[in-house]
Motif scaffolding. Structure first.
Motif, PDB file in Angstrom:
ATOM      1  N   SER A  65       0.802  -1.227   0.000  1.00  0.00           N
ATOM      2  CA  SER A  65       0.000   0.000   0.000  1.00  0.00           C
ATOM      3  C   SER A  65       0.833   1.274   0.000  1.00  0.00           C
ATOM      4  CB  SER A  65      -0.911   0.021   1.229  1.00  0.00           C
ATOM      5  OG  SER A  65      -1.735  -1.120   1.233  1.00  0.00           O
ATOM      6  N   LYS A  66       2.141   1.158   0.051  1.00  0.00           N
ATOM      7  CA  LYS A  66       2.981   2.356   0.088  1.00  0.00           C
ATOM      8  C   LYS A  66       2.754   3.263  -1.108  1.00  0.00           C
ATOM      9  CE  LYS A  66       6.673   0.872   3.097  1.00  0.00           C
ATOM     10  NZ  LYS A  66       8.087   0.543   3.220  1.00  0.00           N
ATOM     11  N   GLY A  67       2.309   2.723  -2.216  1.00  0.00           N
ATOM     12  CA  GLY A  67       2.074   3.537  -3.404  1.00  0.00           C
ATOM     13  C   GLY A  67       0.639   4.050  -3.535  1.00  0.00           C
ATOM     14  N   ASN A  68      -0.229   3.728  -2.565  1.00  0.00           N
ATOM     15  CA  ASN A  68      -1.617   4.191  -2.648  1.00  0.00           C
ATOM     16  C   ASN A  68      -1.669   5.709  -2.591  1.00  0.00           C
ATOM     17  OD1 ASN A  68      -2.765   1.703  -2.852  1.00  0.00           O
ATOM     18  ND2 ASN A  68      -3.483   1.583  -0.747  1.00  0.00           N
ATOM     19  N   THR A  69      -2.371   6.300  -3.549  1.00  0.00           N
ATOM     20  CA  THR A  69      -2.540   7.746  -3.576  1.00  0.00           C
ATOM     21  C   THR A  69      -4.011   8.072  -3.742  1.00  0.00           C
ATOM     22  OG1 THR A  69      -2.214   7.811  -5.968  1.00  0.00           O
ATOM     23  CG2 THR A  69      -0.268   8.172  -4.595  1.00  0.00           C
ATOM     24  N   ASN A  78      -2.275  12.899  -3.148  1.00  0.00           N
ATOM     25  CA  ASN A  78      -1.841  12.775  -1.766  1.00  0.00           C
ATOM     26  C   ASN A  78      -1.352  11.351  -1.568  1.00  0.00           C
ATOM     27  OD1 ASN A  78      -1.463  13.151   0.988  1.00  0.00           O
ATOM     28  ND2 ASN A  78      -3.597  12.719   1.477  1.00  0.00           N
ATOM     29  N   ASP A  79      -0.121  11.178  -1.129  1.00  0.00           N
ATOM     30  CA  ASP A  79       0.427   9.847  -0.891  1.00  0.00           C
ATOM     31  C   ASP A  79      -0.130   9.323   0.427  1.00  0.00           C
ATOM     32  OD1 ASP A  79       1.850   7.517  -0.982  1.00  0.00           O
ATOM     33  OD2 ASP A  79       3.725   8.423  -0.326  1.00  0.00           O
ATOM     34  N   VAL A  80      -1.074   8.413   0.354  1.00  0.00           N
ATOM     35  CA  VAL A  80      -1.737   7.886   1.545  1.00  0.00           C
ATOM     36  C   VAL A  80      -0.866   6.841   2.216  1.00  0.00           C
ATOM     37  CG1 VAL A  80      -3.791   6.717   2.406  1.00  0.00           C
ATOM     38  CG2 VAL A  80      -3.988   8.362   0.550  1.00  0.00           C
ATOM     39  N   PHE A 118     -18.914   3.724  -4.913  1.00  0.00           N
ATOM     40  CA  PHE A 118     -17.890   4.125  -3.971  1.00  0.00           C
ATOM     41  C   PHE A 118     -17.041   5.188  -4.675  1.00  0.00           C
ATOM     42  CE2 PHE A 118     -18.948  -0.281  -2.901  1.00  0.00           C
ATOM     43  CZ  PHE A 118     -19.251  -0.153  -1.553  1.00  0.00           C
ATOM     44  N   PRO A 119     -17.475   6.458  -4.614  1.00  0.00           N
ATOM     45  CA  PRO A 119     -16.809   7.495  -5.404  1.00  0.00           C
ATOM     46  C   PRO A 119     -15.400   7.846  -4.956  1.00  0.00           C
ATOM     47  CG  PRO A 119     -18.453   8.477  -3.986  1.00  0.00           C
ATOM     48  CD  PRO A 119     -18.586   6.980  -3.844  1.00  0.00           C
ATOM     49  N   LYS A 120     -15.087   7.641  -3.698  1.00  0.00           N
ATOM     50  CA  LYS A 120     -13.763   7.955  -3.178  1.00  0.00           C
ATOM     51  C   LYS A 120     -13.278   6.792  -2.315  1.00  0.00           C
ATOM     52  CE  LYS A 120     -13.691  12.392  -4.386  1.00  0.00           C
ATOM     53  NZ  LYS A 120     -12.762  13.000  -5.268  1.00  0.00           N
ATOM     54  N   PRO A 121     -11.995   6.508  -2.316  1.00  0.00           N
ATOM     55  CA  PRO A 121     -11.475   5.442  -1.462  1.00  0.00           C
ATOM     56  C   PRO A 121     -11.477   5.875  -0.008  1.00  0.00           C
ATOM     57  CG  PRO A 121      -9.679   6.540  -2.600  1.00  0.00           C
ATOM     58  CD  PRO A 121     -10.951   7.131  -3.138  1.00  0.00           C
ATOM     59  N   VAL A 122     -11.560   4.906   0.896  1.00  0.00           N
ATOM     60  CA  VAL A 122     -11.448   5.153   2.332  1.00  0.00           C
ATOM     61  C   VAL A 122     -10.192   4.446   2.810  1.00  0.00           C
ATOM     62  CG1 VAL A 122     -12.524   4.817   4.599  1.00  0.00           C
ATOM     63  CG2 VAL A 122     -13.955   5.311   2.604  1.00  0.00           C
ATOM     64  N   TYR A 123      -9.323   5.196   3.466  1.00  0.00           N
ATOM     65  CA  TYR A 123      -8.063   4.645   3.973  1.00  0.00           C
ATOM     66  C   TYR A 123      -8.060   4.674   5.481  1.00  0.00           C
ATOM     67  CZ  TYR A 123      -6.411   5.120  -0.792  1.00  0.00           C
ATOM     68  OH  TYR A 123      -6.257   5.015  -2.145  1.00  0.00           O
TER      69      TYR A 123
END
Length: 123
Positions: A65-69, A78-80, A118-123
């Motif tokens: 998940s280090k590359g999840n943005t 935004n680098d999540v 699901f329009p936006k991811p949830v982290y």
């Protein structure tokens, strides 16, 4: 005798209170502010993902998940760097949070969902 003391044989019955809305009360564009809120945690995500036997690394693996943005509202990324929350947990939580104001006492069950986005991811 004191007026605030009740006979112990007397049954006290409180009326049921239904907070939900009936179908006829639901109008297009209706917005409901829910009083139930909750902060979700990494433990919630891991527990739900494991409980539902979902082995997808995108929900569990921090290294992957280090590359999840996520896209910022003003543009850019935004680098999540965190695992994606299990979308079924997100859906179940939102349905549960909506019960008091939407369906409490007015429906027997959710009969189905014809479309879920699901329009936006949830982290």
């Amino acid at each position: 005798a004191d007026s605030h003391v009740r006979d112990t044989n007397e049954e006290v019955v409180f009326p049921r209170v239904y907070l939900g809305k009936y179908f006829e009360e639901l109008e297009p564009g209706l917005r409901i502010r829910h009083f139930l809120t909750r902060t979700v945690t990494e433990s919630d995500n891991v527990f739900f993902t494991c409980l539902t036997l979902n082995p997808a690394p995108i929900h569990l693996d921090h290294e992957l998940s280090k590359g999840n943005t996520t896209e910022l509202s003003g543009g850019g990324l935004n680098d999540v760097g965190k695992p994606l929350f299990n979308s079924m947990f997100t859906l179940a939580l939102l349905v549960g949070m909506s019960v008091p104001e939407a369906t409490h006492g007015t429906t027997v069950a959710n009969l189905g969902f014809s479309e879920v986005l699901f329009p936006k991811p949830v982290y």
